[in-house]
Design a protein around this motif. Structure first.
Motif, mmCIF file in Angstrom:
data_model
loop_
_atom_site.group_PDB
_atom_site.id
_atom_site.type_symbol
_atom_site.label_atom_id
_atom_site.label_comp_id
_atom_site.label_asym_id
_atom_site.label_seq_id
_atom_site.Cartn_x
_atom_site.Cartn_y
_atom_site.Cartn_z
ATOM 1 N N VAL A 1 0.835 -1.184 -0.061
ATOM 2 C CA VAL A 1 -0.008 0.160 0.022
ATOM 3 C C VAL A 1 1.027 1.414 0.164
ATOM 4 N N ALA A 2 1.905 1.233 0.852
ATOM 5 C CA ALA A 2 2.857 2.432 0.938
ATOM 6 C C ALA A 2 3.579 2.664 -0.368
ATOM 7 N N GLU A 3 4.003 1.617 -0.950
ATOM 8 C CA GLU A 3 4.989 1.682 -2.194
ATOM 9 C C GLU A 3 3.885 2.085 -3.335
ATOM 10 N N VAL A 4 2.846 1.657 -3.587
ATOM 11 C CA VAL A 4 1.892 2.049 -4.722
ATOM 12 C C VAL A 4 1.821 3.701 -4.299
ATOM 13 N N GLU A 5 1.412 4.089 -3.174
ATOM 14 C CA GLU A 5 1.129 5.593 -2.856
ATOM 15 C C GLU A 5 2.263 6.106 -3.197
ATOM 16 N N ARG A 6 3.470 5.857 -2.787
ATOM 17 C CA ARG A 6 4.733 6.645 -3.267
ATOM 18 C C ARG A 6 4.894 6.742 -4.756
ATOM 19 N N LEU A 7 4.439 5.585 -5.449
ATOM 20 C CA LEU A 7 4.621 5.623 -7.056
ATOM 21 C C LEU A 7 3.493 6.676 -7.467
ATOM 22 N N GLU B 1 4.365 10.006 -10.102
ATOM 23 C CA GLU B 1 3.873 9.405 -11.141
ATOM 24 C C GLU B 1 5.033 9.652 -12.317
ATOM 25 N N ASP B 2 5.534 10.612 -12.533
ATOM 26 C CA ASP B 2 6.556 10.852 -13.778
ATOM 27 C C ASP B 2 7.516 9.933 -13.868
ATOM 28 N N ASN B 3 7.987 9.290 -12.489
ATOM 29 C CA ASN B 3 9.027 8.352 -12.496
ATOM 30 C C ASN B 3 8.539 6.828 -12.194
ATOM 31 N N ALA B 4 7.458 6.613 -12.290
ATOM 32 C CA ALA B 4 6.890 5.242 -12.168
ATOM 33 C C ALA B 4 6.785 4.648 -13.299
ATOM 34 N N THR B 5 7.832 3.887 -13.441
ATOM 35 C CA THR B 5 8.224 3.144 -14.681
ATOM 36 C C THR B 5 7.349 1.841 -14.399
ATOM 37 N N PRO B 6 7.182 1.185 -15.523
ATOM 38 C CA PRO B 6 6.529 -0.324 -15.523
ATOM 39 C C PRO B 6 7.645 -1.065 -14.455
ATOM 40 N N GLN B 7 8.778 -0.923 -14.752
ATOM 41 C CA GLN B 7 9.800 -1.770 -14.118
ATOM 42 C C GLN B 7 9.632 -1.666 -12.563
#
Length: 280
Positions: free
Chosen positions: A12-18, A22-28
């Motif tokens: 939950v925390a990591e998804v919120e961080r991404l 969002e600009d740096n939330a790559t698929p990887q």
């Protein structure tokens, strides 16, 4: 039948961080988060299966493919709000510890399976990795939603270290968790390939062997490297990979050391493989 299960608080925390970056939330980066959490992995695959283009004939079997089809922004929007396992089980220390152990074990199994699949030049190592990650999903569900039964199974095995997991499950539940699991895969409408890769009756399929052996090594080493079943596991892995049992033990130790660095995801102190037991 949609899965409404919980995910790890770290997820939950990591998804919120991404979402906030969002600009740096790559698929990887997103895939790395998802593949740390077996239940999150199920939810993503199920969502794509249920919402895929009706004209598409092939299943989506990897997180990388799922993210490509869904897109990073829609993913982060859809999966931003989730409840955590920790919130549900916070007052039940035994259940919380149980599900953390199984999830940590699943991550180890996934990493072993991926390593061996790459060595075997598998057509898609991530498919094998996901099957290993989800191999014990039914046990995770039991710890979350039927912890009394899960505790009874665990206590039986603690009292009798020679008691096999399947025998303990049959004694308490009347069936194997693997049988329940295969039914859940179908009920959740997950890709048929996952059902095949987790079906241990298909013993001649090397990909099935890869998954089953990775799960076995993770289970047998979960509480230490002196488990007498490990040499037997290494011998079978050696046959699958064309290596010696000692070489297999060394690869397992390397992967387990890497996995131990991620222990904070699960809140489970790592069992470091200082001296894994190889076959004689």
């Amino acid at each position: 039948m949609a899965i409404s299960a919980l995910v790890l608080a770290r997820t939950v925390a990591e998804v919120e961080r991404l979402h906030c970056d969002e600009d740096n939330a790559t698929p990887q980066r997103i895939a790395q988060v998802v593949l740390h959490d077996p239940i999150m992995t199920v939810k993503v695959l199920q969502y794509l299966q249920r919402n895929r283009n009706p004209h598409r004939s092939s299943d989506i079997t990897t997180i990388a493919h799922a993210l490509m089809m869904l897109g990073t922004s829609p993913f982060l929007t859809h999966f931003r709000e989730q409840s955590s396992i920790e919130d549900r089980l916070g007052g039940n220390a035994a259940a919380m510890h149980g599900v953390q152990l199984v999830m940590s074990r699943a991550r180890h199994a996934a990493l072993y399976a991926y390593d061996w699949a790459r060595l075997r030049h598998d057509i898609d190592p991530e498919e094998v990795m996901i099957a290993a990650l989800l191999h014990d999903i039914a046990e995770m569900m039991m710890w979350c939603f039927a912890p009394v039964l899960a505790v009874e199974i665990a206590e039986r095995q603690q009292r009798d270290r020679t008691l096999r997991s399947e025998d303990a499950q049959r004694a308490v539940l009347g069936f194997r968790l693997l049988d329940l699991q295969l039914e859940l895969v179908r009920a959740w409408q997950l890709p048929e390939l996952l059902h095949v890769l987790m079906d241990e009756t298909l013993t001649r399929n090397p990909r099935v062997q890869n998954v089953a052996l990775a799960a076995a090594v993770a289970r047998h080493s979960a509480h230490g490297w002196d488990n007498l079943a490990l040499p037997h596991d290494y011998a079978h892995v050696a046959e699958l990979l064309g290596l010696s049992p000692d070489e297999v033990a060394a690869r397992v130790a390397d992967v387990a050391t890497h996995a131990a660095e991620e222990w904070e995801w699960y809140g489970v102190a790592p069992v470091l493989p200082a001296a894994p037991v190889a076959a004689a």
